[in-house]
Write a protein that holds these residues in place. Structure first.
Motif, PDB file in Angstrom:
ATOM      1  N   ALA A 153     -47.159 -18.426   0.944  1.00  0.00           N
ATOM      2  CA  ALA A 153     -47.593 -19.129  -0.046  1.00  0.00           C
ATOM      3  C   ALA A 153     -47.419 -20.598   0.069  1.00  0.00           C
ATOM      4  O   ALA A 153     -46.503 -21.054   0.771  1.00  0.00           O
ATOM      5  CB  ALA A 153     -46.529 -18.665  -1.362  1.00  0.00           C
ATOM      6  N   ARG A 154     -48.346 -21.424  -0.561  1.00  0.00           N
ATOM      7  CA  ARG A 154     -48.056 -22.615  -0.309  1.00  0.00           C
ATOM      8  C   ARG A 154     -46.873 -23.302  -1.177  1.00  0.00           C
ATOM      9  O   ARG A 154     -46.479 -22.631  -2.060  1.00  0.00           O
ATOM     10  CB  ARG A 154     -49.525 -23.569  -1.202  1.00  0.00           C
ATOM     11  CG  ARG A 154     -50.798 -23.200  -0.589  1.00  0.00           C
ATOM     12  CD  ARG A 154     -51.982 -24.259  -0.840  1.00  0.00           C
ATOM     13  NE  ARG A 154     -51.829 -24.376  -2.434  1.00  0.00           N
ATOM     14  CZ  ARG A 154     -52.460 -23.600  -3.481  1.00  0.00           C
ATOM     15  NH1 ARG A 154     -53.385 -22.854  -2.677  1.00  0.00           N
ATOM     16  NH2 ARG A 154     -52.268 -24.132  -4.661  1.00  0.00           N
ATOM     17  N   PRO A 155     -46.224 -24.258  -0.793  1.00  0.00           N
ATOM     18  CA  PRO A 155     -45.079 -24.669  -1.191  1.00  0.00           C
ATOM     19  C   PRO A 155     -44.994 -24.807  -2.803  1.00  0.00           C
ATOM     20  O   PRO A 155     -44.168 -24.612  -3.671  1.00  0.00           O
ATOM     21  CB  PRO A 155     -44.729 -26.125  -0.684  1.00  0.00           C
ATOM     22  CG  PRO A 155     -45.344 -25.946   0.836  1.00  0.00           C
ATOM     23  CD  PRO A 155     -46.700 -25.269   0.528  1.00  0.00           C
ATOM     24  N   ASP A 156     -46.288 -25.611  -3.255  1.00  0.00           N
ATOM     25  CA  ASP A 156     -46.318 -25.586  -4.830  1.00  0.00           C
ATOM     26  C   ASP A 156     -46.490 -24.170  -5.461  1.00  0.00           C
ATOM     27  O   ASP A 156     -46.336 -24.406  -6.623  1.00  0.00           O
ATOM     28  CB  ASP A 156     -47.323 -26.488  -5.142  1.00  0.00           C
ATOM     29  CG  ASP A 156     -48.976 -26.005  -4.568  1.00  0.00           C
ATOM     30  OD1 ASP A 156     -48.922 -24.945  -3.986  1.00  0.00           O
ATOM     31  OD2 ASP A 156     -50.126 -26.503  -4.857  1.00  0.00           O
ATOM     32  N   GLN A 157     -46.658 -23.243  -4.824  1.00  0.00           N
ATOM     33  CA  GLN A 157     -46.678 -21.908  -5.455  1.00  0.00           C
ATOM     34  C   GLN A 157     -45.189 -21.268  -5.613  1.00  0.00           C
ATOM     35  O   GLN A 157     -45.187 -20.176  -6.289  1.00  0.00           O
ATOM     36  CB  GLN A 157     -47.807 -20.805  -4.646  1.00  0.00           C
ATOM     37  CG  GLN A 157     -49.172 -21.442  -4.704  1.00  0.00           C
ATOM     38  CD  GLN A 157     -50.078 -20.736  -3.576  1.00  0.00           C
ATOM     39  OE1 GLN A 157     -49.692 -19.997  -2.761  1.00  0.00           O
ATOM     40  NE2 GLN A 157     -51.352 -20.377  -4.241  1.00  0.00           N
ATOM     41  N   VAL A 158     -44.485 -21.819  -4.701  1.00  0.00           N
ATOM     42  CA  VAL A 158     -43.272 -21.107  -4.881  1.00  0.00           C
ATOM     43  C   VAL A 158     -42.349 -20.958  -6.210  1.00  0.00           C
ATOM     44  O   VAL A 158     -41.979 -19.704  -6.245  1.00  0.00           O
ATOM     45  CB  VAL A 158     -42.288 -21.758  -3.803  1.00  0.00           C
ATOM     46  CG1 VAL A 158     -40.500 -21.403  -3.661  1.00  0.00           C
ATOM     47  CG2 VAL A 158     -42.865 -21.535  -2.102  1.00  0.00           C
ATOM     48  N   GLN A 185     -49.753  -5.875   3.274  1.00  0.00           N
ATOM     49  CA  GLN A 185     -50.905  -5.621   2.332  1.00  0.00           C
ATOM     50  C   GLN A 185     -50.326  -4.468   1.127  1.00  0.00           C
ATOM     51  O   GLN A 185     -49.275  -3.867   1.215  1.00  0.00           O
ATOM     52  CB  GLN A 185     -51.928  -4.574   2.988  1.00  0.00           C
ATOM     53  CG  GLN A 185     -52.735  -5.311   4.056  1.00  0.00           C
ATOM     54  CD  GLN A 185     -53.786  -4.251   4.930  1.00  0.00           C
ATOM     55  OE1 GLN A 185     -53.393  -3.223   5.083  1.00  0.00           O
ATOM     56  NE2 GLN A 185     -54.677  -4.977   5.610  1.00  0.00           N
ATOM     57  N   THR A 186     -50.971  -4.682   0.023  1.00  0.00           N
ATOM     58  CA  THR A 186     -50.470  -4.196  -1.369  1.00  0.00           C
ATOM     59  C   THR A 186     -50.630  -2.615  -1.025  1.00  0.00           C
ATOM     60  O   THR A 186     -49.683  -2.087  -1.613  1.00  0.00           O
ATOM     61  CB  THR A 186     -51.234  -4.445  -2.690  1.00  0.00           C
ATOM     62  OG1 THR A 186     -52.515  -4.331  -2.357  1.00  0.00           O
ATOM     63  CG2 THR A 186     -51.037  -5.927  -2.740  1.00  0.00           C
ATOM     64  N   ASN A 187     -51.323  -2.175  -0.295  1.00  0.00           N
ATOM     65  CA  ASN A 187     -51.363  -0.646  -0.176  1.00  0.00           C
ATOM     66  C   ASN A 187     -50.603  -0.167   0.652  1.00  0.00           C
ATOM     67  O   ASN A 187     -50.353   1.290   0.508  1.00  0.00           O
ATOM     68  CB  ASN A 187     -52.897  -0.218   0.202  1.00  0.00           C
ATOM     69  CG  ASN A 187     -53.260  -0.557   1.455  1.00  0.00           C
ATOM     70  OD1 ASN A 187     -52.478  -1.376   2.261  1.00  0.00           O
ATOM     71  ND2 ASN A 187     -54.489  -0.218   1.970  1.00  0.00           N
ATOM     72  N   ARG A 230     -43.358 -20.462  -9.166  1.00  0.00           N
ATOM     73  CA  ARG A 230     -43.895 -19.608 -10.088  1.00  0.00           C
ATOM     74  C   ARG A 230     -43.851 -18.033  -9.400  1.00  0.00           C
ATOM     75  O   ARG A 230     -43.469 -17.158 -10.399  1.00  0.00           O
ATOM     76  CB  ARG A 230     -45.614 -19.898 -10.206  1.00  0.00           C
ATOM     77  CG  ARG A 230     -46.336 -18.891 -11.062  1.00  0.00           C
ATOM     78  CD  ARG A 230     -47.654 -19.061 -11.238  1.00  0.00           C
ATOM     79  NE  ARG A 230     -48.364 -19.090  -9.827  1.00  0.00           N
ATOM     80  CZ  ARG A 230     -48.610 -18.169  -9.205  1.00  0.00           C
ATOM     81  NH1 ARG A 230     -48.403 -16.966  -9.626  1.00  0.00           N
ATOM     82  NH2 ARG A 230     -49.201 -18.326  -7.912  1.00  0.00           N
ATOM     83  N   LEU A 231     -43.958 -18.045  -8.129  1.00  0.00           N
ATOM     84  CA  LEU A 231     -43.795 -16.820  -7.695  1.00  0.00           C
ATOM     85  C   LEU A 231     -42.489 -16.253  -7.564  1.00  0.00           C
ATOM     86  O   LEU A 231     -41.966 -15.171  -7.947  1.00  0.00           O
ATOM     87  CB  LEU A 231     -44.122 -16.898  -6.033  1.00  0.00           C
ATOM     88  CG  LEU A 231     -44.684 -15.749  -5.282  1.00  0.00           C
ATOM     89  CD1 LEU A 231     -45.673 -14.852  -5.931  1.00  0.00           C
ATOM     90  CD2 LEU A 231     -45.032 -16.009  -3.798  1.00  0.00           C
ATOM     91  N   VAL A 250     -43.155 -12.022   1.193  1.00  0.00           N
ATOM     92  CA  VAL A 250     -43.779 -11.804  -0.084  1.00  0.00           C
ATOM     93  C   VAL A 250     -44.276 -13.390  -0.295  1.00  0.00           C
ATOM     94  O   VAL A 250     -43.659 -14.184  -0.254  1.00  0.00           O
ATOM     95  CB  VAL A 250     -42.820 -11.622  -1.137  1.00  0.00           C
ATOM     96  CG1 VAL A 250     -43.390 -11.662  -2.468  1.00  0.00           C
ATOM     97  CG2 VAL A 250     -42.209 -10.319  -0.851  1.00  0.00           C
ATOM     98  N   ASP A 251     -45.716 -13.301  -0.658  1.00  0.00           N
ATOM     99  CA  ASP A 251     -46.261 -14.792  -0.611  1.00  0.00           C
ATOM    100  C   ASP A 251     -47.463 -14.703  -2.008  1.00  0.00           C
ATOM    101  O   ASP A 251     -48.159 -15.547  -1.842  1.00  0.00           O
ATOM    102  CB  ASP A 251     -47.014 -14.929   0.805  1.00  0.00           C
ATOM    103  CG  ASP A 251     -47.945 -13.932   1.173  1.00  0.00           C
ATOM    104  OD1 ASP A 251     -48.193 -12.708   0.440  1.00  0.00           O
ATOM    105  OD2 ASP A 251     -48.453 -14.085   2.145  1.00  0.00           O
ATOM    106  N   ARG A 252     -47.603 -13.514  -2.637  1.00  0.00           N
ATOM    107  CA  ARG A 252     -48.373 -13.575  -3.518  1.00  0.00           C
ATOM    108  C   ARG A 252     -48.174 -12.600  -4.591  1.00  0.00           C
ATOM    109  O   ARG A 252     -47.169 -11.717  -4.534  1.00  0.00           O
ATOM    110  CB  ARG A 252     -50.070 -13.218  -3.047  1.00  0.00           C
ATOM    111  CG  ARG A 252     -49.920 -11.905  -2.577  1.00  0.00           C
ATOM    112  CD  ARG A 252     -51.163 -11.644  -1.624  1.00  0.00           C
ATOM    113  NE  ARG A 252     -51.378 -10.291  -1.254  1.00  0.00           N
ATOM    114  CZ  ARG A 252     -50.636  -9.751   0.052  1.00  0.00           C
ATOM    115  NH1 ARG A 252     -49.881 -10.523   0.487  1.00  0.00           N
ATOM    116  NH2 ARG A 252     -50.954  -8.795   0.169  1.00  0.00           N
ATOM    117  N   SER A 253     -48.729 -13.065  -5.968  1.00  0.00           N
ATOM    118  CA  SER A 253     -48.480 -12.126  -7.257  1.00  0.00           C
ATOM    119  C   SER A 253     -48.755 -10.546  -7.157  1.00  0.00           C
ATOM    120  O   SER A 253     -48.076  -9.972  -7.657  1.00  0.00           O
ATOM    121  CB  SER A 253     -49.235 -12.905  -8.257  1.00  0.00           C
ATOM    122  OG  SER A 253     -48.828 -12.304  -9.515  1.00  0.00           O
TER     123      SER A 253
END
Length: 242
Positions: free
Chosen positions: A148-153, A90-92, A155-156, A107-110
């Motif tokens: 993260a979905r493979p198509d998001q890798v 979690q970010t917190n 950009r992340l 790590v899986d999101r911006s």
């Protein structure tokens, strides 16, 4: 023989069995044993076990819950181990994790990249980052294990490279429980290997592939894993958590 000596012997025997499995998997895959590093996942087990593992030559340990990990790291700070955080984050909790983790595999999101980067910078540390790939979600909703979905890798990955105090090191995945690759770890890890190869065309230093646990380390090594995350095969079957 005292309780500590008995536990030490048990861990040593378990480590020997796991090392033999990795040796055989590397041999079968035609890979040098030096290409695969063992990370022992010590979640739910006490700091005393971490100390015994260090005595037995283990250098990499992993945790998946910040509260347990931070306390255990504090107790074992003198051992010079590499600490890996492998759980959903979690970010917190980023500030706390950034104070002790050498690598974060999940790590899986911006928003998490931003939080972790800021926390690492404030702590004066550089943290290695692996992008967790959800192999159960090629295009749809992500399962309970996150990622993260493979198509998001791509950009992340670019965001991690641009972030201060983070170092992009590769990809991580867990054999999926749902979707196309459920129950097919060899195919799942082969897909992760393809994602890793594509990532390295843009980010050549991102060579780590963290995959494989106690039940499927052989399939992971065959698919090119550089790091296997082993818990129960070393430490024993974990107690059920309430």
């Amino acid at each position: 023989m005292g309780e500590t000596d008995c536990r030490r012997r048990q861990l040593e025997e378990n480590l020997d069995r796991v090392e033999a499995r990795i040796d055989r998997a590397c041999s079968s895959a035609g890979r040098p044993r030096s290409e695969v590093r063992l990370i022992v996942v010590t979640k739910t087990y006490p700091a005393s076990d971490v100390r015994l593992l260090a005595e037995l030559g283990v250098r990499d340990v992993a945790e998946n819950r910040d509260q347990e990990a931070s306390a255990k790291h504090a107790e074992c700070a003198d051992l010079g181990l590499r600490w890996h955080f492998v759980g959903q984050l979690q970010t917190n909790k980023a500030r706390s994790v950034a104070s002790y983790a050498d690598r974060v595999h999940s790590v899986d999101r911006s928003r998490l990249v931003t939080a972790l980067s800021g926390a690492a910078e404030r702590a004066g540390r550089e943290i290695g980052v692996l992008l967790q790939v959800a192999l159960d979600a090629p295009s749809g909703p992500v399962g309970e294990r996150g990622g993260a979905r493979p198509d998001q890798v791509p950009r992340l990955a670019d965001q991690v490279v641009e972030a201060s105090s983070l170092r992009l090191e590769g990809v991580m995945a867990v054999a999926p429980l749902e979707g196309e690759y459920a129950g097919r770890p060899a195919e799942a890890f082969a897909q992760l290997s393809e994602i890793s190869t594509t990532l390295r065309t843009r980010h050549p230093a991102a060579t780590m592939v963290s995959a494989g646990m106690s039940a499927d380390l052989e399939e992971a090594v065959a698919a090119g894993a550089t790091h296997v995350r082993i818990g129960s095969a070393v430490l024993g079957v974990r107690p059920h958590l309430g």
